[in-house]
Design a protein around this motif. Structure first.
Motif, PDB file in Angstrom:
ATOM      1  N   VAL A 172       2.668  -0.030 -14.222  1.00 55.30           N
ATOM      2  CA  VAL A 172       3.362  -0.340 -12.971  1.00 55.30           C
ATOM      3  C   VAL A 172       2.325  -0.824 -11.972  1.00 55.30           C
ATOM      4  O   VAL A 172       1.288  -0.176 -11.782  1.00 55.30           O
ATOM      5  N   ILE A 173       2.597  -1.963 -11.346  1.00 50.31           N
ATOM      6  CA  ILE A 173       1.714  -2.494 -10.314  1.00 50.31           C
ATOM      7  C   ILE A 173       2.435  -2.409  -8.964  1.00 50.31           C
ATOM      8  O   ILE A 173       3.561  -2.883  -8.827  1.00 50.31           O
ATOM      9  N   ILE A 174       1.778  -1.786  -7.995  1.00 52.65           N
ATOM     10  CA  ILE A 174       2.287  -1.756  -6.623  1.00 52.65           C
ATOM     11  C   ILE A 174       1.458  -2.765  -5.840  1.00 52.65           C
ATOM     12  O   ILE A 174       0.264  -2.556  -5.620  1.00 52.65           O
ATOM     13  N   PRO A 175       2.043  -3.883  -5.431  1.00 55.02           N
ATOM     14  CA  PRO A 175       1.269  -4.966  -4.822  1.00 55.02           C
ATOM     15  C   PRO A 175       1.070  -4.756  -3.328  1.00 55.02           C
ATOM     16  O   PRO A 175       1.341  -3.677  -2.779  1.00 55.02           O
ATOM     17  N   GLY A 176       0.611  -5.805  -2.673  1.00 54.55           N
ATOM     18  CA  GLY A 176       0.391  -5.745  -1.242  1.00 54.55           C
ATOM     19  C   GLY A 176       1.688  -5.822  -0.455  1.00 54.55           C
ATOM     20  O   GLY A 176       2.734  -6.215  -0.953  1.00 54.55           O
ATOM     21  N   LEU A 214       8.197  -4.595  -3.135  1.00 52.30           N
ATOM     22  CA  LEU A 214       8.202  -3.921  -1.846  1.00 52.30           C
ATOM     23  C   LEU A 214       8.834  -4.777  -0.756  1.00 52.30           C
ATOM     24  O   LEU A 214       8.867  -6.005  -0.860  1.00 52.30           O
ATOM     25  N   PRO A 215       9.310  -4.154   0.327  1.00 51.98           N
ATOM     26  CA  PRO A 215       9.688  -4.943   1.503  1.00 51.98           C
ATOM     27  C   PRO A 215       8.448  -5.658   2.052  1.00 51.98           C
ATOM     28  O   PRO A 215       7.349  -5.109   2.025  1.00 51.98           O
ATOM     29  N   ARG A 216       8.624  -6.872   2.518  1.00 50.66           N
ATOM     30  CA  ARG A 216       7.518  -7.684   3.049  1.00 50.66           C
ATOM     31  C   ARG A 216       6.360  -7.750   2.041  1.00 50.66           C
ATOM     32  O   ARG A 216       5.186  -7.647   2.396  1.00 50.66           O
TER      33      ARG A 216
END
Length: 494
Positions: A292-296, A257-259
């Motif tokens: 799939v992992i969507i992180p912070g 992700l961005p940032r």
């Protein structure tokens, strides 16, 4: 009063954090009561101390290397980029405001400098030695009047300074000579020795350059450290993100992700022999993963708009239909929900926004932040991991998420239900979750069963043990490649 040893770098990512971590472990092994210190850090990779404060991940790892409990005094000023020109400012573990880079001067800068002095003084009363990490480069002449973390601190603390350069980037002689040339004469005097980092090759070919450096700068070259990647230590910021690793049967993809923040949450997976871990920036890189992992992320709404524009929402739905599991952690958990409400404009423009719609949960952002360590167990029935498996980690987020409909809680943490799951999708605020060996292995074993793979043929691995071995290896590298007798003599003289 504690002795102060400081590591500064010719550039960002020269190896300052690595060197401080290694020195903390080395001095700890030698019997010193040692603590790490970084006056000011700009990083989105943060963690929560036992007292509930927020510091950069690097300083928490350095405290672990030193054999001490991390405290907010080890990183008194933390800047977390929120948007291109706006960052969140934290002083001694607490968020105080969001401000533009041009406004970080005057009153705010002096408040930050006071926090630096107070925190250093606190550590100096408790420890025999403080190993200080600089920030960026001390030769940024345009930022000299704003310096909190390099030569201003070295002068105030009476620190012995080691200057480290990254030879893997090329131009190492220009890095070292140029940095020293741009320092003020009194600053140059504080530099006691030079270190070349990340070397791969034949050392004898480098030796003429080492003689040149000592003759040109009148500073001793303390050593040349080899390039060596060590497991279980992660990276300090997203600039250091690799492509993952491993060639196991279970394929795990992390959405970059961005940032992106707290991406070290996935680091324990890289130690598992049956996992292939990689990061993906665009949906066309997704492939057909098992998980799939969507992180912070520091800005959830910005990440939401980016995911939709890139087509991640459509790609994830197709993957879900094909049997992929999805896990969202912190900001990723918020993104998976049906609605994100930002009444105060904490993430951007105030308003209500539809989420990706994979979980029946709603997130409402608020001015306060949740920062706390958590322990508990799995309570999700009919999910992948059996009930009762223990977990621990920390929460670090702005906003509260409420579940509705068919969503069921994942965990019971100190009597409080946390997280949500529905079908093949789950979300949680619990960072460091995958460092819990029992949970991580139970989850991967369940994914193996879903794939029809045979039971694993290797014993479970301890993530903490791998970290300890890597930290010990860092100290061994210093013993084998640095002139430690000079460093010890400077510390003894104080």
């Amino acid at each position: 009063m504690a002795r102060a040893l400081m590591v500064q770098g010719t550039t960002s990512n020269a190896g300052k954090s690595w060197m401080v971590t290694a020195l903390c472990r080395l001095l700890h092994q030698e019997g010193w009561r040692v603590a790490p210190f970084k006056a000011q850090n700009m990083s989105l990779n943060a963690c929560v101390t036992p007292e509930g404060g927020e510091i950069a991940y690097a300083q928490a790892l350095q405290a672990e290397a030193a054999g001490v409990v991390p405290t907010v005094d080890m990183n008194p000023v933390l800047l977390k980029p929120q948007r291109d020109t706006v960052a969140e400012l934290l002083l001694r573990g607490r968020a105080v405001c969001q401000l533009a880079a041009r406004d970080y001067q005057g009153e705010w800068l002096e408040r930050a400098w006071q926090a630096v002095q107070d925190s250093f003084a606190t550590l100096a009363q408790r420890y025999e030695c403080i190993v200080i990490e600089g920030a960026g480069s001390p030769a940024e002449v345009n930022l000299r009047d704003r310096d909190l973390a390099n030569m201003r601190l070295a002068t105030w603390a009476g620190a012995q300074v080691l200057l480290v350069a990254d030879i893997d980037r090329g131009g190492v002689f220009a890095q070292l000579v140029g940095t020293l040339e741009l320092l003020l004469p009194e600053e140059r005097e504080l530099v006691r020795g030079l270190v070349i980092n990340k070397f791969r090759g034949e050392l004898s070919l480098l030796e003429p350059g080492l003689h040149f450096l000592e003759a040109r700068t009148a500073k001793p070259v303390l050593g040349v450290l080899p390039y060596e990647e060590l497991p279980a230590l992660g990276a300090e910021d997203s600039l250091s993100l690799g492509v993952g690793g491993g060639e196991g049967e279970l394929e795990v993809v992390v959405v970059q992700l961005p940032r992106i923040s707290n991406f070290n949450d996935v680091e324990p997976l890289s130690l598992e022999p049956d996992v292939s871990l990689r990061f993906a920036r665009h949906p066309r890189q997704l492939g057909h993963p098992d998980l799939v992992i969507i992180p912070g992320t520091k800005n959830t709404l910005e990440a939401l708009f980016w995911m939709r524009q890139a087509g991640w929402d459509r790609a994830l739905r197709q993957a879900l239909l094909a049997g992929t599991f999805i896990l969202g952690i912190c900001g990723g958990y918020q993104l998976l929900g049906e609605e994100l409400v930002d009444p105060g404009g904490w993430e951007g423009d105030s308003g209500t926004y539809p989420g990706l719609g994979f979980l029946p949960v709603t997130t409402v952002f608020a001015p306060g932040k949740v920062t706390r360590r958590r322990r508990g167990r799995v309570v999700a029935r009919h999910w992948l991991v059996p009930e009762g498996v223990e977990v621990e980690g920390y929460e670090l987020h702005r906003g509260l998420t409420r579940a509705a409909g068919e969503a069921q809680p994942l965990f019971l943490l100190e009597g409080e239900r946390e997280g949500a799951w529905s079908g093949r999708v789950a979300g949680t605020y619990l960072h460091d979750l995958l460092a819990s060996d029992g949970f991580r292995r139970a989850w991967l074993d369940a994914l193996r069963r879903e794939r029809g793979l045979p039971p694993r043929s290797f014993p479970p691995r301890s993530y903490r043990l791998f970290r300890e071995r890597s930290l010990d290896r860092m100290a061994d590298l210093l013993r084998g490649h640095l002139r430690l007798e000079l460093i010890y003599s400077w510390l003894q003289k104080g």
